[in-house]
Design an enzyme around this catalytic site. Structure first.
Site, PDB file in Angstrom:
ATOM      1  N   TYR A  36       1.219  -1.402   0.383  1.00  0.00           N
ATOM      2  CA  TYR A  36      -0.343  -0.138  -0.153  1.00  0.00           C
ATOM      3  C   TYR A  36       0.951   1.078  -0.011  1.00  0.00           C
ATOM      4  CZ  TYR A  36      -3.986   2.488   1.159  1.00  0.00           C
ATOM      5  OH  TYR A  36      -5.066   4.261   1.402  1.00  0.00           O
ATOM      6  N   LYS A  66      -1.125  -0.872  -4.411  1.00  0.00           N
ATOM      7  CA  LYS A  66      -2.550  -0.267  -4.254  1.00  0.00           C
ATOM      8  C   LYS A  66      -1.746   1.086  -4.652  1.00  0.00           C
ATOM      9  CE  LYS A  66      -6.022   2.222  -1.672  1.00  0.00           C
ATOM     10  NZ  LYS A  66      -7.232   2.159  -1.120  1.00  0.00           N
ATOM     11  N   SER A  68      -1.378   4.906  -4.213  1.00  0.00           N
ATOM     12  CA  SER A  68      -2.647   6.023  -3.526  1.00  0.00           C
ATOM     13  C   SER A  68      -1.640   6.849  -3.036  1.00  0.00           C
ATOM     14  CB  SER A  68      -2.665   5.844  -2.244  1.00  0.00           C
ATOM     15  OG  SER A  68      -3.958   4.446  -2.040  1.00  0.00           O
ATOM     16  N   GLY A  91      -5.515   4.154  -5.776  1.00  0.00           N
ATOM     17  CA  GLY A  91      -6.152   4.854  -4.891  1.00  0.00           C
ATOM     18  C   GLY A  91      -6.702   6.489  -4.478  1.00  0.00           C
ATOM     19  N   ASP A  93      -9.555   8.177  -5.954  1.00  0.00           N
ATOM     20  CA  ASP A  93     -10.645   8.716  -6.369  1.00  0.00           C
ATOM     21  C   ASP A  93     -10.707  10.337  -6.907  1.00  0.00           C
ATOM     22  OD1 ASP A  93     -10.594   6.849  -4.400  1.00  0.00           O
ATOM     23  OD2 ASP A  93     -12.602   7.561  -3.335  1.00  0.00           O
ATOM     24  N   GLU A  94     -10.070  11.177  -6.863  1.00  0.00           N
ATOM     25  CA  GLU A  94     -10.312  11.913  -7.996  1.00  0.00           C
ATOM     26  C   GLU A  94      -9.385  12.741  -8.941  1.00  0.00           C
ATOM     27  OE1 GLU A  94      -9.077  13.619  -3.857  1.00  0.00           O
ATOM     28  OE2 GLU A  94      -9.459  11.487  -4.871  1.00  0.00           O
ATOM     29  N   SER A 110     -12.625   5.291  -1.635  1.00  0.00           N
ATOM     30  CA  SER A 110     -13.545   5.692  -0.010  1.00  0.00           C
ATOM     31  C   SER A 110     -15.296   6.116  -1.181  1.00  0.00           C
ATOM     32  CB  SER A 110     -13.481   6.075   0.451  1.00  0.00           C
ATOM     33  OG  SER A 110     -12.147   6.338   1.750  1.00  0.00           O
TER      34      SER A 110
END
Length: 211
Positions: A36, A66, A68, A91, A93-94, A110
């Site tokens: 992660y 992942k 992010s 990871g 979202d935007e 999320s």
């Protein structure tokens, strides 16, 4: 297994991270393990490409990463690695639309929990070649996250999930759940986004907010 490095007494390089991933893998050898990569939270920023390539060679159960972080050039390098054949879960979202354009096809985030139809629509528009329409939907995602942050993003997310019928409980201490006043204010603030999750806001409009 998804594992991220500790945020206190952090590892000082890839060797220490790999040693820990190997230890975790040995404890559950039948399960794939994913790294992660979220330096904004952990404070651990290493060469992600080197890490995944070495993990691929040294850990049989290594399943992928992942990703992010906002370093999209690094994401491109990860996807272009000739030796890494694992999965990349995006990871942020935007920024999922940008990742999709680079070739990512998996994501963990999320806001997908309460705006799933919008993201499906965005990716469908992208697949159909309607880039402007997809970009506008991605902008809505970014704006939504921005308006939720002042309320405490995790607490606000859990409140939305509760009104969708999935009670995820309260945020852990020392994070704080929204007060009733904050909850009402949140839904008022989200009114311009009502078309993204109409079931939630329609429910709230006809029921008192109880926290």
């Amino acid at each position: 297994i998804a594992a991220m490095p500790p945020t206190y007494f952090r590892p000082d390089g890839i060797d220490m991270i790999l040693a820990d991933l190997k230890r975790l893998s040995a404890a559950a050898p039948e399960l794939p393990i994913y790294y992660y990569d979220i330096p904004s939270m952990t404070g651990v920023a290493v060469d992600t490409v080197e890490l995944i390539e070495r993990a691929t060679a040294e850990i049989p159960q290594f399943g992928g990463i992942k990703f992010s972080r906002s370093d999209l050039p690094v994401l491109q390098e990860v996807l272009d690695s000739p030796t890494f054949k694992g999965n990349v879960f995006f990871g942020s979202d935007e920024m999922i639309l940008a990742a999709w354009m680079f070739g990512v096809r998996s994501a963990v985030g999320s806001t997908y929990n309460f705006m799933t139809p919008m993201y499906h629509e965005m990716l469908d528009e992208f697949s159909a070649g309607h880039i402007d329409a997809a970009r506008q939907l991605q902008l809505q995602s970014a704006k939504l996250v921005s308006v939720m942050k002042p309320f405490g993003f995790l607490g606000a997310s859990k409140l939305l999930m509760r009104f969708l019928g999935v009670d995820c409980g309260q945020v852990r201490s020392p994070l704080r759940a929204l007060t009733e006043e904050q909850s009402q204010k949140l839904f008022e603030t989200l009114e311009p986004f009502s078309d993204l999750f109409p079931n939630t806001l329609n429910y709230v409009s006809s029921n008192s907010v109880t926290v």
